[in-house]
Design an enzyme around this catalytic site. Structure first.
Site, PDB file in Angstrom:
ATOM      1  N   LEU A   1       0.841  -1.202   0.000  1.00 50.59           N
ATOM      2  CA  LEU A   1       0.000   0.000   0.000  1.00 50.59           C
ATOM      3  C   LEU A   1       0.875   1.250   0.000  1.00 50.59           C
ATOM      4  O   LEU A   1       1.903   1.304   0.680  1.00 50.59           O
ATOM      5  CB  LEU A   1      -0.882   0.035   1.248  1.00 50.59           C
ATOM      6  CG  LEU A   1      -1.922  -1.050   1.472  1.00 50.59           C
ATOM      7  CD1 LEU A   1      -2.858  -0.646   2.594  1.00 50.59           C
ATOM      8  CD2 LEU A   1      -2.675  -1.400   0.222  1.00 50.59           C
TER       9      LEU A   1
ATOM     10  N   GLY B   1       1.225  -5.541   0.614  1.00 46.25           N
ATOM     11  CA  GLY B   1       0.332  -5.497  -0.551  1.00 46.25           C
ATOM     12  C   GLY B   1       0.990  -6.043  -1.801  1.00 46.25           C
ATOM     13  O   GLY B   1       0.327  -6.614  -2.667  1.00 46.25           O
TER      14      GLY B   1
ATOM     15  N   ASN C   1       3.891  -8.254   6.255  1.00 43.35           N
ATOM     16  CA  ASN C   1       4.572  -7.678   7.427  1.00 43.35           C
ATOM     17  C   ASN C   1       3.740  -6.638   8.157  1.00 43.35           C
ATOM     18  O   ASN C   1       4.279  -5.825   8.915  1.00 43.35           O
ATOM     19  CB  ASN C   1       5.898  -7.036   6.978  1.00 43.35           C
ATOM     20  CG  ASN C   1       5.662  -5.880   6.008  1.00 43.35           C
ATOM     21  OD1 ASN C   1       4.835  -5.964   5.120  1.00 43.35           O
ATOM     22  ND2 ASN C   1       6.366  -4.775   6.195  1.00 43.35           N
ATOM     23  N   GLU C   2       2.434  -6.646   7.964  1.00 38.12           N
ATOM     24  CA  GLU C   2       1.585  -5.582   8.520  1.00 38.12           C
ATOM     25  C   GLU C   2       1.771  -5.361  10.023  1.00 38.12           C
ATOM     26  O   GLU C   2       1.776  -4.239  10.497  1.00 38.12           O
ATOM     27  CB  GLU C   2       0.098  -5.882   8.229  1.00 38.12           C
ATOM     28  CG  GLU C   2      -0.320  -5.659   6.798  1.00 38.12           C
ATOM     29  CD  GLU C   2       0.061  -6.790   5.857  1.00 38.12           C
ATOM     30  OE1 GLU C   2       0.763  -7.728   6.288  1.00 38.12           O
ATOM     31  OE2 GLU C   2      -0.314  -6.719   4.673  1.00 38.12           O
TER      32      GLU C   2
HETATM   33  C1  LIG Z   1      -4.871  -1.273   8.005  1.00 36.35           C
HETATM   34  C2  LIG Z   1      -5.028  -2.535   7.228  1.00 36.35           C
HETATM   35  C3  LIG Z   1      -4.122  -2.553   6.034  1.00 36.35           C
HETATM   36  C4  LIG Z   1      -3.644  -3.924   5.808  1.00 36.35           C
HETATM   37  C5  LIG Z   1      -2.852  -4.075   4.583  1.00 36.35           C
HETATM   38  C6  LIG Z   1      -1.626  -3.515   4.459  1.00 36.35           C
HETATM   39  C7  LIG Z   1      -0.766  -3.891   3.337  1.00 36.35           C
HETATM   40  C8  LIG Z   1       0.389  -2.967   3.092  1.00 36.35           C
HETATM   41  O1  LIG Z   1       0.894  -2.995   2.002  1.00 36.35           O
HETATM   42  S1  LIG Z   1       0.958  -1.864   4.317  1.00 36.35           S
HETATM   43  C9  LIG Z   1       2.507  -1.233   3.575  1.00 36.35           C
HETATM   44  C10 LIG Z   1       3.620  -2.169   3.887  1.00 36.35           C
HETATM   45  N1  LIG Z   1       4.797  -1.873   3.110  1.00 36.35           N
HETATM   46  C11 LIG Z   1       6.035  -1.906   3.655  1.00 36.35           C
HETATM   47  O2  LIG Z   1       6.209  -2.150   4.828  1.00 36.35           O
HETATM   48  C12 LIG Z   1       7.189  -1.620   2.739  1.00 36.35           C
HETATM   49  C13 LIG Z   1       7.901  -0.361   3.162  1.00 36.35           C
HETATM   50  N2  LIG Z   1       9.021  -0.074   2.297  1.00 36.35           N
HETATM   51  C14 LIG Z   1      10.191  -0.758   2.381  1.00 36.35           C
HETATM   52  O3  LIG Z   1      10.387  -1.664   3.144  1.00 36.35           O
HETATM   53  C15 LIG Z   1      11.291  -0.301   1.423  1.00 36.35           C
HETATM   54  O4  LIG Z   1      10.920   0.961   0.892  1.00 36.35           O
HETATM   55  C16 LIG Z   1      11.513  -1.265   0.259  1.00 36.35           C
HETATM   56  C17 LIG Z   1      12.182  -2.542   0.757  1.00 36.35           C
HETATM   57  C18 LIG Z   1      10.208  -1.572  -0.439  1.00 36.35           C
HETATM   58  C19 LIG Z   1      12.469  -0.571  -0.743  1.00 36.35           C
HETATM   59  O5  LIG Z   1      13.626  -0.134  -0.050  1.00 36.35           O
HETATM   60  P1  LIG Z   1      14.584   0.940  -0.761  1.00 36.35           P
HETATM   61  O6  LIG Z   1      15.715   1.160   0.189  1.00 36.35           O
HETATM   62  O7  LIG Z   1      14.846   0.534  -2.148  1.00 36.35           O
HETATM   63  O8  LIG Z   1      13.705   2.268  -0.851  1.00 36.35           O
HETATM   64  P2  LIG Z   1      13.372   3.269   0.355  1.00 36.35           P
HETATM   65  O9  LIG Z   1      14.477   4.274   0.448  1.00 36.35           O
HETATM   66  O10 LIG Z   1      12.972   2.510   1.571  1.00 36.35           O
HETATM   67  O11 LIG Z   1      12.036   3.973  -0.192  1.00 36.35           O
HETATM   68  C20 LIG Z   1      12.111   4.920  -1.276  1.00 36.35           C
HETATM   69  C21 LIG Z   1      11.045   5.962  -1.028  1.00 36.35           C
HETATM   70  O12 LIG Z   1       9.756   5.305  -1.073  1.00 36.35           O
HETATM   71  C22 LIG Z   1       9.054   5.542   0.143  1.00 36.35           C
HETATM   72  N3  LIG Z   1       8.248   4.349   0.430  1.00 36.35           N
HETATM   73  C23 LIG Z   1       8.711   3.089   0.568  1.00 36.35           C
HETATM   74  N4  LIG Z   1       7.676   2.233   0.799  1.00 36.35           N
HETATM   75  C24 LIG Z   1       6.545   3.001   0.796  1.00 36.35           C
HETATM   76  C25 LIG Z   1       5.148   2.709   0.983  1.00 36.35           C
HETATM   77  N5  LIG Z   1       4.704   1.466   1.199  1.00 36.35           N
HETATM   78  N6  LIG Z   1       4.275   3.742   0.933  1.00 36.35           N
HETATM   79  C26 LIG Z   1       4.710   5.010   0.699  1.00 36.35           C
HETATM   80  N7  LIG Z   1       6.019   5.368   0.522  1.00 36.35           N
HETATM   81  C27 LIG Z   1       6.909   4.338   0.567  1.00 36.35           C
HETATM   82  C28 LIG Z   1      10.124   5.779   1.179  1.00 36.35           C
HETATM   83  O13 LIG Z   1       9.586   6.477   2.274  1.00 36.35           O
HETATM   84  C29 LIG Z   1      11.126   6.585   0.371  1.00 36.35           C
HETATM   85  O14 LIG Z   1      10.572   7.880   0.278  1.00 36.35           O
HETATM   86  P3  LIG Z   1      11.547   9.162   0.150  1.00 36.35           P
HETATM   87  O15 LIG Z   1      12.280   8.974  -1.129  1.00 36.35           O
HETATM   88  O16 LIG Z   1      10.602  10.330   0.178  1.00 36.35           O
HETATM   89  O17 LIG Z   1      12.470   9.093   1.347  1.00 36.35           O
END
Ligand SMILES: CCCC/C=C/CC(=O)SCCNC(=O)CCNC(=O)[C@H](O)C(C)(C)COP(=O)(O)OP(=O)(O)OC[C@H]1O[C@@H](n2cnc3c(N)ncnc32)[C@H](O)[C@@H]1OP(=O)(O)O
Length: 303
Positions: free
Chosen positions: A109, A154, A178-179
């Site tokens: 998400l 997601g 990993n929620e």
């Molecule tokens: C309430 C019920 C809901 C139940 C369902 C939930 C399902 C979900 O999907 S919840 C979201 C879970 N997602 C995560 O935990 C992933 C988080 N992100 C990461 O672990 C890492 O970003 C990555 C392994 C995917 C990639 O790592 P990498 O080092 O290549 O990039 P980063 O420097 O971490 O990120 C770049 C940039 O993107 C932003 N970002 C990363 N993930 C998200 C996201 N899920 N939503 C929004 N933004 C995200 C991150 O903050 C960085 O932003 P900046 O460039 O502004 O610093």
């Protein structure tokens, strides 16, 4: 007639999986010419690139929402539209889902869609997420996930909704729901999809711990079907596709529906309630604080 042509196609594809590559940029380093071979014409949208190969009946659908393919409302919508277009075009029998962003398949998400947003927006967003899951989970097409990057939450659900999953053998490319690590919980239909894939005990443990499995463990627990060197993910996905397309469509589709309908019906019966539950949960102050803190932590990490 269709069955005969289906079988004929399958025999050809099984002999030469690379034949499925024709007209796509997969397996080629230089950018494809305008439309690829065999009159295949790329189409899609800003965040989803579709490389159809009419001759093979297989399209490659690439998520292209840099930097991490976070599932924004636009990306969710464009994925549903692209999938529907391919399902309505009887030329196509299979889709390979992969990422156009380096190192990440899909970050799940887009947390900015639910952090600091009003309940109406959260409801609209969650309905789009439900729609994508329903579309992929029940798709009449063969869907193969070519997981060429990190695949949490997601992103993992999109991969689990496919018929099979090929993961690049890179320890940084972890996959799982990993929620709980964000202080939130997966809804029942994500849980059901997990249980249907890796079993109840493995899901019970992995969901509570918010496990993100490295490739070898993901393979062992059954979350993915193959782990291959990164430069073989796309070709392996194509070979897998040929294996699935060797089965007559009608029989395969009826069997897929028999296996998945009950799970999908559970959401369809209570879709509004699920949306309301999601909105009331994420809009709680405590959850908003938890999500903001998680986003902050992400923004502070680098690389
Ligand atoms: C309430 C019920 C809901 C139940 C369902 C939930 C399902 C979900 O999907 S919840 C979201 C879970 N997602 C995560 O935990 C992933 C988080 N992100 C990461 O672990 C890492 O970003 C990555 C392994 C995917 C990639 O790592 P990498 O080092 O290549 O990039 P980063 O420097 O971490 O990120 C770049 C940039 O993107 C932003 N970002 C990363 N993930 C998200 C996201 N899920 N939503 C929004 N933004 C995200 C991150 O903050 C960085 O932003 P900046 O460039 O502004 O610093």
């Amino acid at each position: 007639m269709a069955l005969a042509s289906g079988v004929r196609f399958a025999a050809r594809a099984l002999l030469r999986p690379w034949a499925l590559l024709r007209g796509t940029t997969l397996g080629r380093t230089e950018p494809a010419a305008g439309g690829g071979g065999d009159g295949a014409r790329r189409f899609g949208s800003q965040r989803v690139l579709v490389e159809p190969d009419a001759a093979s009946g297989v399209a490659v659908m690439k998520l292209r929402n840099p930097p991490v393919n976070a599932l924004s409302l636009e990306l969710l919508t464009e994925l549903v539209i692209s999938l529907e277009k391919l399902e309505n075009d009887k030329t196509f029998r299979g889709v390979i889902l992969t990422s156009d962003c380096p190192r990440v398949f899909c970050a799940g998400l887009d947390l900015t869609e639910i952090c600091g947003r009003n309940p109406a927006h959260c409801a609209e967003y969650w309905k789009a997420m439900q729609e994508l899951w329903l579309r992929t989970y029940l798709s009449s097409l063969v869907l193969v996930a070519a997981i060429n990057g990190a695949c949490p939450a997601g992103g993992c659900i999109i991969a689990l909704s496919c018929d099979c999953r090929v993961l690049a053998d890179n320890p940084k490319y972890r996959i799982g729901l990993n929620e709980t690590l964000l202080g939130i919980i997966a809804p029942f239909w994500l849980k059901d999809t997990y249980v249907n894939t890796i079993g109840h005990r493995a899901s019970e443990q992995a969901l509570q711990l918010g496990s993100l499995f490295p490739p070898a463990e993901a393979l062992q627990v059954g979350l993915v079907d193959q782990v291959v060197p990164e430069d073989q993910v796309q070709s392996t996905a194509l070979s897998e596709m040929a294996r699935w397309l060797a089965v007559p469509d009608h029989a395969r589709q009826l069997t897929k529906n028999m296996m998945r309908k009950a799970t999908a019906d559970r959401l369809l019966r209570q879709r509004d309630a699920d949306t309301q539950n999601f909105v009331s949960f994420v809009c709680r102050d405590s959850i908003q604080k938890s999500l903001q803190a998680y986003l902050e932590k992400l923004r502070q990490r680098k690389g």
